[in-house]
Design a protein around this motif. Structure first.
Motif, PDB file in Angstrom:
ATOM      1  N   ILE A  10      37.194  34.361  50.073  1.00 47.08           N
ATOM      2  CA  ILE A  10      37.799  33.801  48.860  1.00 47.08           C
ATOM      3  C   ILE A  10      36.869  34.047  47.681  1.00 47.08           C
ATOM      4  CG2 ILE A  10      38.507  31.681  47.710  1.00 47.08           C
ATOM      5  CD1 ILE A  10      39.396  30.667  50.494  1.00 47.08           C
ATOM      6  N   SER A  11      37.429  34.696  46.660  1.00 50.30           N
ATOM      7  CA  SER A  11      36.669  34.942  45.438  1.00 50.30           C
ATOM      8  C   SER A  11      37.018  33.885  44.406  1.00 50.30           C
ATOM      9  CB  SER A  11      37.025  36.315  44.862  1.00 50.30           C
ATOM     10  OG  SER A  11      36.469  37.337  45.650  1.00 50.30           O
ATOM     11  N   ASP A  12      35.998  33.407  43.700  1.00 46.95           N
ATOM     12  CA  ASP A  12      36.235  32.520  42.562  1.00 46.95           C
ATOM     13  C   ASP A  12      36.351  33.359  41.298  1.00 46.95           C
ATOM     14  OD1 ASP A  12      36.224  30.141  43.962  1.00 46.95           O
ATOM     15  OD2 ASP A  12      34.064  29.902  43.795  1.00 46.95           O
ATOM     16  N   PHE A  13      37.122  32.858  40.345  1.00 48.58           N
ATOM     17  CA  PHE A  13      37.274  33.561  39.069  1.00 48.58           C
ATOM     18  C   PHE A  13      36.965  32.611  37.923  1.00 48.58           C
ATOM     19  CE2 PHE A  13      39.553  36.213  41.979  1.00 48.58           C
ATOM     20  CZ  PHE A  13      39.300  37.492  41.512  1.00 48.58           C
ATOM     21  N   TYR A  14      36.171  33.085  36.976  1.00 49.55           N
ATOM     22  CA  TYR A  14      35.807  32.270  35.815  1.00 49.55           C
ATOM     23  C   TYR A  14      36.255  32.978  34.545  1.00 49.55           C
ATOM     24  CZ  TYR A  14      33.191  29.073  38.721  1.00 49.55           C
ATOM     25  OH  TYR A  14      32.853  28.126  39.655  1.00 49.55           O
ATOM     26  N   CYS A  15      36.882  32.197  33.659  1.00 54.38           N
ATOM     27  CA  CYS A  15      37.481  32.731  32.435  1.00 54.38           C
ATOM     28  C   CYS A  15      36.393  33.126  31.430  1.00 54.38           C
ATOM     29  CB  CYS A  15      38.398  31.670  31.839  1.00 54.38           C
ATOM     30  SG  CYS A  15      39.174  32.180  30.319  1.00 54.38           S
ATOM     31  N   THR A  16      36.500  34.342  30.880  1.00 52.39           N
ATOM     32  CA  THR A  16      35.513  34.813  29.906  1.00 52.39           C
ATOM     33  C   THR A  16      35.717  34.163  28.538  1.00 52.39           C
ATOM     34  OG1 THR A  16      36.949  36.662  29.317  1.00 52.39           O
ATOM     35  CG2 THR A  16      35.254  37.082  30.985  1.00 52.39           C
ATOM     36  N   GLN A  17      36.881  33.512  28.330  1.00 53.85           N
ATOM     37  CA  GLN A  17      37.175  32.920  27.023  1.00 53.85           C
ATOM     38  C   GLN A  17      36.783  31.452  26.948  1.00 53.85           C
ATOM     39  OE1 GLN A  17      38.401  35.232  24.528  1.00 53.85           O
ATOM     40  NE2 GLN A  17      37.567  36.310  26.288  1.00 53.85           N
ATOM     41  N   CYS A  18      37.049  30.678  28.001  1.00 49.31           N
ATOM     42  CA  CYS A  18      36.734  29.239  27.965  1.00 49.31           C
ATOM     43  C   CYS A  18      35.634  28.867  28.952  1.00 49.31           C
ATOM     44  CB  CYS A  18      37.984  28.410  28.214  1.00 49.31           C
ATOM     45  SG  CYS A  18      38.684  28.589  29.870  1.00 49.31           S
ATOM     46  N   GLY A  19      35.309  29.748  29.879  1.00 46.75           N
ATOM     47  CA  GLY A  19      34.228  29.497  30.820  1.00 46.75           C
ATOM     48  C   GLY A  19      34.613  28.648  32.015  1.00 46.75           C
ATOM     49  N   LEU A  20      35.889  28.227  32.071  1.00 42.69           N
ATOM     50  CA  LEU A  20      36.300  27.368  33.183  1.00 42.69           C
ATOM     51  C   LEU A  20      36.751  28.180  34.392  1.00 42.69           C
ATOM     52  CD1 LEU A  20      38.240  24.501  31.366  1.00 42.69           C
ATOM     53  CD2 LEU A  20      35.854  24.558  32.116  1.00 42.69           C
ATOM     54  N   LYS A  21      36.739  27.509  35.529  1.00 41.67           N
ATOM     55  CA  LYS A  21      37.110  28.145  36.783  1.00 41.67           C
ATOM     56  C   LYS A  21      38.620  28.314  36.876  1.00 41.67           C
ATOM     57  CE  LYS A  21      36.289  27.642  41.720  1.00 41.67           C
ATOM     58  NZ  LYS A  21      35.785  26.760  42.779  1.00 41.67           N
ATOM     59  N   GLY A  22      39.039  29.494  37.295  1.00 39.76           N
ATOM     60  CA  GLY A  22      40.452  29.768  37.490  1.00 39.76           C
ATOM     61  C   GLY A  22      40.860  29.550  38.931  1.00 39.76           C
ATOM     62  N   VAL A  23      42.005  30.121  39.304  1.00 39.54           N
ATOM     63  CA  VAL A  23      42.517  29.957  40.659  1.00 39.54           C
ATOM     64  C   VAL A  23      41.833  30.969  41.580  1.00 39.54           C
ATOM     65  CG1 VAL A  23      44.595  29.981  42.093  1.00 39.54           C
ATOM     66  CG2 VAL A  23      44.728  29.219  39.710  1.00 39.54           C
ATOM     67  N   PRO A  24      41.241  30.500  42.686  1.00 36.10           N
ATOM     68  CA  PRO A  24      40.585  31.429  43.627  1.00 36.10           C
ATOM     69  C   PRO A  24      41.608  32.361  44.284  1.00 36.10           C
ATOM     70  CG  PRO A  24      39.992  29.141  44.090  1.00 36.10           C
ATOM     71  CD  PRO A  24      41.137  29.110  43.130  1.00 36.10           C
TER      72      PRO A  24
ATOM     73  N   GLN B 238      46.005  28.936  28.581  1.00 35.31           N
ATOM     74  CA  GLN B 238      47.454  29.148  28.569  1.00 35.31           C
ATOM     75  C   GLN B 238      47.842  30.576  28.194  1.00 35.31           C
ATOM     76  OE1 GLN B 238      50.251  26.913  29.360  1.00 35.31           O
ATOM     77  NE2 GLN B 238      48.530  26.083  30.503  1.00 35.31           N
ATOM     78  N   LYS B 239      47.045  31.528  28.681  1.00 35.82           N
ATOM     79  CA  LYS B 239      47.364  32.934  28.483  1.00 35.82           C
ATOM     80  C   LYS B 239      46.591  33.779  29.496  1.00 35.82           C
ATOM     81  CE  LYS B 239      43.735  33.714  25.086  1.00 35.82           C
ATOM     82  NZ  LYS B 239      43.292  34.341  23.868  1.00 35.82           N
ATOM     83  N   GLU B 240      46.931  35.046  29.563  1.00 32.14           N
ATOM     84  CA  GLU B 240      46.192  35.953  30.441  1.00 32.14           C
ATOM     85  C   GLU B 240      44.840  36.266  29.825  1.00 32.14           C
ATOM     86  OE1 GLU B 240      48.137  39.563  31.658  1.00 32.14           O
ATOM     87  OE2 GLU B 240      48.432  38.629  33.614  1.00 32.14           O
ATOM     88  N   CYS B 241      43.780  36.080  30.607  1.00 33.74           N
ATOM     89  CA  CYS B 241      42.438  36.359  30.134  1.00 33.74           C
ATOM     90  C   CYS B 241      41.720  37.210  31.170  1.00 33.74           C
ATOM     91  CB  CYS B 241      41.646  35.067  29.955  1.00 33.74           C
ATOM     92  SG  CYS B 241      42.321  33.955  28.733  1.00 33.74           S
ATOM     93  N   ASN B 242      40.717  37.921  30.720  1.00 34.68           N
ATOM     94  CA  ASN B 242      39.835  38.576  31.678  1.00 34.68           C
ATOM     95  C   ASN B 242      39.003  37.504  32.367  1.00 34.68           C
ATOM     96  OD1 ASN B 242      40.265  41.266  31.950  1.00 34.68           O
ATOM     97  ND2 ASN B 242      38.696  41.911  30.509  1.00 34.68           N
ATOM     98  N   MET B 243      38.955  37.574  33.668  1.00 35.69           N
ATOM     99  CA  MET B 243      38.134  36.632  34.418  1.00 35.69           C
ATOM    100  C   MET B 243      37.127  37.410  35.256  1.00 35.69           C
ATOM    101  SD  MET B 243      40.352  33.401  35.500  1.00 35.69           S
ATOM    102  CE  MET B 243      41.481  32.594  34.364  1.00 35.69           C
ATOM    103  N   VAL B 244      35.988  36.783  35.473  1.00 35.32           N
ATOM    104  CA  VAL B 244      34.918  37.402  36.249  1.00 35.32           C
ATOM    105  C   VAL B 244      35.044  36.964  37.704  1.00 35.32           C
ATOM    106  CG1 VAL B 244      32.421  37.629  36.528  1.00 35.32           C
ATOM    107  CG2 VAL B 244      33.397  37.418  34.256  1.00 35.32           C
ATOM    108  N   GLU B 245      34.986  37.939  38.586  1.00 34.00           N
ATOM    109  CA  GLU B 245      35.078  37.645  40.009  1.00 34.00           C
ATOM    110  C   GLU B 245      33.696  37.295  40.568  1.00 34.00           C
ATOM    111  OE1 GLU B 245      36.585  40.842  42.446  1.00 34.00           O
ATOM    112  OE2 GLU B 245      36.886  39.468  44.135  1.00 34.00           O
ATOM    113  N   ILE B 246      33.652  36.193  41.298  1.00 36.35           N
ATOM    114  CA  ILE B 246      32.411  35.798  41.971  1.00 36.35           C
ATOM    115  C   ILE B 246      32.688  35.646  43.459  1.00 36.35           C
ATOM    116  CG2 ILE B 246      30.580  34.066  42.146  1.00 36.35           C
ATOM    117  CD1 ILE B 246      31.064  33.478  39.168  1.00 36.35           C
ATOM    118  N   LYS B 247      32.086  36.540  44.227  1.00 39.07           N
ATOM    119  CA  LYS B 247      32.284  36.531  45.677  1.00 39.07           C
ATOM    120  C   LYS B 247      31.298  35.568  46.339  1.00 39.07           C
ATOM    121  CE  LYS B 247      34.019  41.237  46.086  1.00 39.07           C
ATOM    122  NZ  LYS B 247      34.969  41.160  47.186  1.00 39.07           N
ATOM    123  N   PRO B 248      31.712  34.986  47.495  1.00 35.17           N
ATOM    124  CA  PRO B 248      30.865  33.995  48.173  1.00 35.17           C
ATOM    125  C   PRO B 248      29.449  34.489  48.469  1.00 35.17           C
ATOM    126  CG  PRO B 248      32.950  34.278  49.336  1.00 35.17           C
ATOM    127  CD  PRO B 248      32.954  35.251  48.200  1.00 35.17           C
TER     128      PRO B 248
END
Ligand code: ZN
Length: 99
Positions: free
Chosen positions: A13-27, A50-60
């Motif tokens: 399971i990869s975690d995703f963090y939003c590059t715009q707000c810094g919050l965690k998205g849906v894994p 509330q929009k599509e953003c680039n998110m950074v993938e963080i693997k376990p």
């Protein structure tokens, strides 16, 4: 061992963090093994923005960690489109040199 069991073992399971707000998205469940570059960017819907953003993938067990993301986020290394201003390797080298 059947092929089926082998595939299950290779899921992570990869975690995703939003590059715009810094919050965690849906894994997202990913097939392990196909390692992308550290801190891979993926366009996903952010519930906070509330929009599509680039998110950074963080693997376990990946090379790129949450601390790495927070460092990039706090240094403003993402532009308004969620793209990196500096590539990851260059960014981390410069931050470490300035410490
Ligand atoms: Zn967001």
């Amino acid at each position: 061992m059947s092929k089926h069991n082998k595939n299950i073992r290779n899921l992570s399971i990869s975690d995703f963090y939003c590059t715009q707000c810094g919050l965690k998205g849906v894994p997202i469940l990913r097939t392990a093994g196909r390692e992308r570059e550290p801190g891979h960017l993926k366009k996903l819907f952010c519930l906070n923005c509330q929009k599509e953003c680039n998110m950074v993938e963080i693997k376990p067990r990946g090379k790129y960690t949450l601390d790495d993301f927070l460092l990039e986020f706090e240094h403003g290394n993402f532009d308004e489109n969620g793209n990196r201003k500096k590539v990851w390797k260059q960014f981390i080298r410069e931050v470490k040199n300035n410490e």
